[in-house]
Design an enzyme around this catalytic site. Sequence first.
Site, PDB file in Angstrom:
ATOM      1  N   HIS A   1       0.863  -1.192   0.000  1.00 17.43           N
ATOM      2  CA  HIS A   1       0.000   0.000   0.000  1.00 17.43           C
ATOM      3  C   HIS A   1       0.900   1.243   0.000  1.00 17.43           C
ATOM      4  O   HIS A   1       1.953   1.251   0.627  1.00 17.43           O
ATOM      5  CB  HIS A   1      -0.891  -0.027   1.245  1.00 17.43           C
ATOM      6  CG  HIS A   1      -2.000   0.969   1.181  1.00 17.43           C
ATOM      7  ND1 HIS A   1      -1.784   2.307   1.404  1.00 17.43           N
ATOM      8  CD2 HIS A   1      -3.315   0.832   0.891  1.00 17.43           C
ATOM      9  CE1 HIS A   1      -2.937   2.960   1.262  1.00 17.43           C
ATOM     10  NE2 HIS A   1      -3.885   2.081   0.946  1.00 17.43           N
TER      11      HIS A   1
ATOM     12  N   GLU B   1      -4.067   1.912  -7.436  1.00 18.41           N
ATOM     13  CA  GLU B   1      -4.417   2.996  -6.517  1.00 18.41           C
ATOM     14  C   GLU B   1      -3.511   4.192  -6.777  1.00 18.41           C
ATOM     15  O   GLU B   1      -2.418   4.288  -6.181  1.00 18.41           O
ATOM     16  CB  GLU B   1      -4.228   2.542  -5.068  1.00 18.41           C
ATOM     17  CG  GLU B   1      -5.103   1.402  -4.652  1.00 18.41           C
ATOM     18  CD  GLU B   1      -5.417   1.460  -3.166  1.00 18.41           C
ATOM     19  OE1 GLU B   1      -6.592   1.505  -2.827  1.00 18.41           O
ATOM     20  OE2 GLU B   1      -4.471   1.494  -2.353  1.00 18.41           O
TER      21      GLU B   1
HETATM   22  C1  PEP Z   1      -6.873   2.879   0.471  1.00 21.99           C
HETATM   23  O1  PEP Z   1      -6.415   3.123   1.567  1.00 21.99           O
HETATM   24  O2  PEP Z   1      -6.491   1.887  -0.135  1.00 21.99           O
HETATM   25  C2  PEP Z   1      -7.873   3.771  -0.084  1.00 21.99           C
HETATM   26  C3  PEP Z   1      -8.278   3.560  -1.292  1.00 21.99           C
HETATM   27  O3  PEP Z   1      -8.315   4.784   0.746  1.00 21.99           O
HETATM   28  P1  PEP Z   1      -9.500   5.821   0.445  1.00 21.99           P
HETATM   29  O4  PEP Z   1     -10.659   5.036  -0.084  1.00 21.99           O
HETATM   30  O5  PEP Z   1      -9.783   6.461   1.759  1.00 21.99           O
HETATM   31  O6  PEP Z   1      -8.966   6.792  -0.572  1.00 21.99           O
END
Ligand code: PEP
Length: 251
Positions: A95, A166
Amino acid sequence: MKKALVVANWKCNPSTEKEAEKILNEVKRQIRKITNVQVVICPPFLFLPSLKKKINNTKIVLGAQNVFYQSGPFTGEISPEMLKRFGVKYVIVGHSERRKLGENDQIINKKIKSLLELKMSPILCVGETKEEREKEKQFEVVERQIQEALRNIKKTLLGNLIIAYEPVWAISTNKGKLCSSDDIMTMKLFIKQLFEKNFGLKISERVKILYGGSVDDKNIQLVRSAGIDGVLVGSASLKPEKFILILKAFS
Ligand code: PEP
């Protein structure tokens, strides 16, 4: 129809076991009518035992937010084998919040390898920063992160792997800074092609691709239209009423 995968990343929340149980109970209460979705809740390690007692006969399974890559003299760590024996299959790895704390590609590679060797399902997070996106380096970055994370891992082990795209600039914004549906779709296709080129069509078809970054009940339809296999949800997963609407969008 293929089941969507929705992963809740509670991060370092909530503060007490009681609050964690309350969130889970609320999700449990409302989840009964939801079909065709695999729900994975990743709470802090400390709350896994009490939540495990509450998920029997539900569609929910528990996951972990992190793992170390082996057992032994490693103070403060949790091993893949411990998680497996406890009954956890899904583990978030790499992450961006952990990369910021110093987790590098070599460590991520060891974690992914040890999880896959135990037939567990790592959720490998990849994504570019704001600066990298501005320089249009997102594909280069994601390709490098995937290649480094999978270095020297046997192709035959990759079937259980999950990729979460992400973009770092879209995480925890709470300002609607969402990646556009077109950009999510383009990245999904890029990752699929990368897998096909490096590991063949069969693996490319098996690997699930999730999107994560400020997903909530308001934007979930937009995200879903990108044709991804599911989502990784941070802050909205701590709000049962929002989380349920996200699940319903895939149901
Ligand atoms: C995450 O921590 O993987 C994430 C997507 O957080 P958020 O949805 O708060 O942006």
